[in-house]
Design a protein around this motif. Structure first.
Motif, PDB file in Angstrom:
ATOM      1  N   ASP A 230      54.173  35.063  60.581  1.00 26.05           N
ATOM      2  CA  ASP A 230      53.283  35.925  61.024  1.00 26.05           C
ATOM      3  C   ASP A 230      53.643  37.264  61.446  1.00 26.05           C
ATOM      4  O   ASP A 230      52.883  38.353  61.084  1.00 26.05           O
ATOM      5  CB  ASP A 230      52.037  35.485  61.968  1.00 26.05           C
ATOM      6  N   VAL A 231      54.417  37.391  62.308  1.00 30.67           N
ATOM      7  CA  VAL A 231      55.055  38.592  62.721  1.00 30.67           C
ATOM      8  C   VAL A 231      56.203  38.974  61.925  1.00 30.67           C
ATOM      9  O   VAL A 231      56.267  40.263  61.528  1.00 30.67           O
ATOM     10  CB  VAL A 231      55.738  38.718  64.235  1.00 30.67           C
ATOM     11  N   ALA A 232      57.053  38.291  61.478  1.00 30.41           N
ATOM     12  CA  ALA A 232      58.371  38.616  60.601  1.00 30.41           C
ATOM     13  C   ALA A 232      58.175  39.224  59.137  1.00 30.41           C
ATOM     14  O   ALA A 232      58.539  40.159  58.801  1.00 30.41           O
ATOM     15  CB  ALA A 232      59.269  37.452  60.566  1.00 30.41           C
TER      16      ALA A 232
ATOM     17  N   ARG B 119      66.148  34.961  58.068  1.00 28.65           N
ATOM     18  CA  ARG B 119      65.546  33.453  57.849  1.00 28.65           C
ATOM     19  C   ARG B 119      65.038  32.959  59.014  1.00 28.65           C
ATOM     20  O   ARG B 119      63.988  32.162  59.160  1.00 28.65           O
ATOM     21  CB  ARG B 119      66.373  32.566  57.176  1.00 28.65           C
ATOM     22  N   ARG B 120      65.855  33.032  60.457  1.00 28.51           N
ATOM     23  CA  ARG B 120      65.456  32.472  61.426  1.00 28.51           C
ATOM     24  C   ARG B 120      64.003  33.082  61.797  1.00 28.51           C
ATOM     25  O   ARG B 120      63.022  32.464  62.289  1.00 28.51           O
ATOM     26  CB  ARG B 120      66.373  32.671  62.751  1.00 28.51           C
ATOM     27  N   ALA B 121      63.899  34.643  61.777  1.00 28.08           N
ATOM     28  CA  ALA B 121      62.487  35.000  62.350  1.00 28.08           C
ATOM     29  C   ALA B 121      61.281  34.634  61.413  1.00 28.08           C
ATOM     30  O   ALA B 121      60.288  34.481  62.087  1.00 28.08           O
ATOM     31  CB  ALA B 121      62.839  36.636  61.860  1.00 28.08           C
ATOM     32  N   VAL B 122      61.598  34.453  60.131  1.00 30.52           N
ATOM     33  CA  VAL B 122      60.451  33.986  59.248  1.00 30.52           C
ATOM     34  C   VAL B 122      60.086  32.626  59.499  1.00 30.52           C
ATOM     35  O   VAL B 122      58.941  32.118  59.718  1.00 30.52           O
ATOM     36  CB  VAL B 122      60.832  34.162  57.628  1.00 30.52           C
TER      37      VAL B 122
ATOM     38  N   ASN C 229      71.025  40.751  59.085  1.00 25.74           N
ATOM     39  CA  ASN C 229      71.402  39.792  58.268  1.00 25.74           C
ATOM     40  C   ASN C 229      70.547  38.842  57.678  1.00 25.74           C
ATOM     41  O   ASN C 229      69.560  38.482  58.349  1.00 25.74           O
ATOM     42  CB  ASN C 229      72.864  39.220  58.821  1.00 25.74           C
ATOM     43  N   LYS C 230      71.165  38.065  56.888  1.00 22.42           N
ATOM     44  CA  LYS C 230      70.116  37.048  56.141  1.00 22.42           C
ATOM     45  C   LYS C 230      69.707  35.870  57.150  1.00 22.42           C
ATOM     46  O   LYS C 230      68.590  35.468  57.226  1.00 22.42           O
ATOM     47  CB  LYS C 230      70.602  36.576  54.898  1.00 22.42           C
TER      48      LYS C 230
END
Length: 311
Positions: A283-285, A275-278, A270-271
């Motif tokens: 660099d991974v997300a 957003r949390r991952a980015v 989900n969004k």
């Protein structure tokens, strides 16, 4: 770079016409008219991606860079690699920050380029540029499949695959590139370009073996039959009803498995999570998001067919 080269030889020795008179006549014989490419029509005019100079208003240099990149994106249909480099520079340097802090939204509003296509172009432009420098005029759809090779190995190997195909067939198509890449299979990170080139030539010369019971596993025409049945070599022998039934059953199973996998993935993504991952590990997300978008685009193209009307 093909369409956007400036013919320097043609410029040498051009007459000055009525522009020169009087004391300037003597200089006319040695003067030449310098023609600069239009903004956005040459890759060298697009600034390389760089880190933002700040978070506030754009500097004069950043504004110039922004205009050059915008002009480059406007040439998307002529040379996708120029657009791809332009997108990466604007994103990396945050040149969009004055107009819209959301880069993907800003791109869509200005050029109607989806987020998945946007990051695909960023992923492809270096290969497209290199092929253009070799004298090729690749289409974005042809280079798209080469990104798989690039991620496994390097830009050099992806370029070798296309260049070898172009030297072996009358006309490069997206279907041929896809066929060759699929048949190449997994390539090691340290793959040798000469070895890959030889393998590509072998694949183009050798028809793919098929089973007497099931026929081909996909609907991509055999590249060994180019030019035999139609001008572009895309026709193929019709299958018998029994083979068609077997293939249809197998394809239904594929569709069902794909739908189940997508539904399961939709429950996990989900969004807010994205957003949390980015924000936490960009660099991974970001590469993961790009790959997800590219995969969804591939599925979308596969199912974009004319469906029969309900009876």
């Amino acid at each position: 770079m093909g369409l956007f080269d400036v013919d320097e030889e043609a410029q040498q020795g051009q007459g000055a016409g009525g522009l020169f008179s009087g004391g300037l006549a003597a200089a006319a014989s040695t003067a030449s008219v310098v023609v600069k490419p239009l903004p956005g029509t040459a890759l060298s005019l697009i600034p390389a991606p760089y880190q933002p100079h700040g978070e506030d208003e754009l500097s004069d240099q950043e504004k110039q860079d922004l205009e050059a990149c915008k002009a480059g994106v406007d040439n998307l249909r002529n040379a996708f690699w120029i657009a791809g480099k332009s997108f990466e520079t604007m994103s990396t340097a945050k040149l969009h920050r004055e107009e819209n802090p959301n880069f993907a939204e800003w791109v869509w509003i200005n050029w109607e380029v989806s987020e998945s296509q946007l990051y695909r172009l960023i992923d492809e432009w270096r290969v497209g540029e290199a092929l253009a420098n070799l004298g090729h005029k690749p289409l974005e759809s042809q280079v798209r499949k080469l990104v798989e090779v690039r991620r496994q190995t390097s830009d050099k190997i992806a370029i070798t695959v296309y260049d070898t195909i172009a030297r072996c067939v009358p006309r490069v198509t997206g279907q041929i590139v896809e066929k060759v890449v699929d048949r190449l299979g997994f390539l090691p990170k340290d793959a040798n370009a000469a070895d890959v080139g030889r393998r590509v030539r072998e694949l183009l010369e050798t028809p793919e073996e098929t089973s007497d019971d099931t026929g081909k596993d996909d609907d991509v025409p055999d590249i060994s039959s180019l030019g035999k049945d139609s001008p572009n070599g895309e026709s193929s022998p019709a299958t018998s009803n029994s083979k068609a039934d077997l293939l249809a059953t197998k394809d239904i199973e594929r569709l069902e498995a794909a739908l189940a996998a997508l539904q399961e993935a939709a429950k996990k993504v989900n969004k807010a999570a994205v957003r949390r991952a980015v924000e936490g590990q960009p660099d991974v997300a970001v590469p993961l998001i790009q790959e997800i978008g590219s995969t969804l685009q591939q599925i979308d193209r596969a199912v974009a067919i004319r469906l029969p009307k309900p009876e």
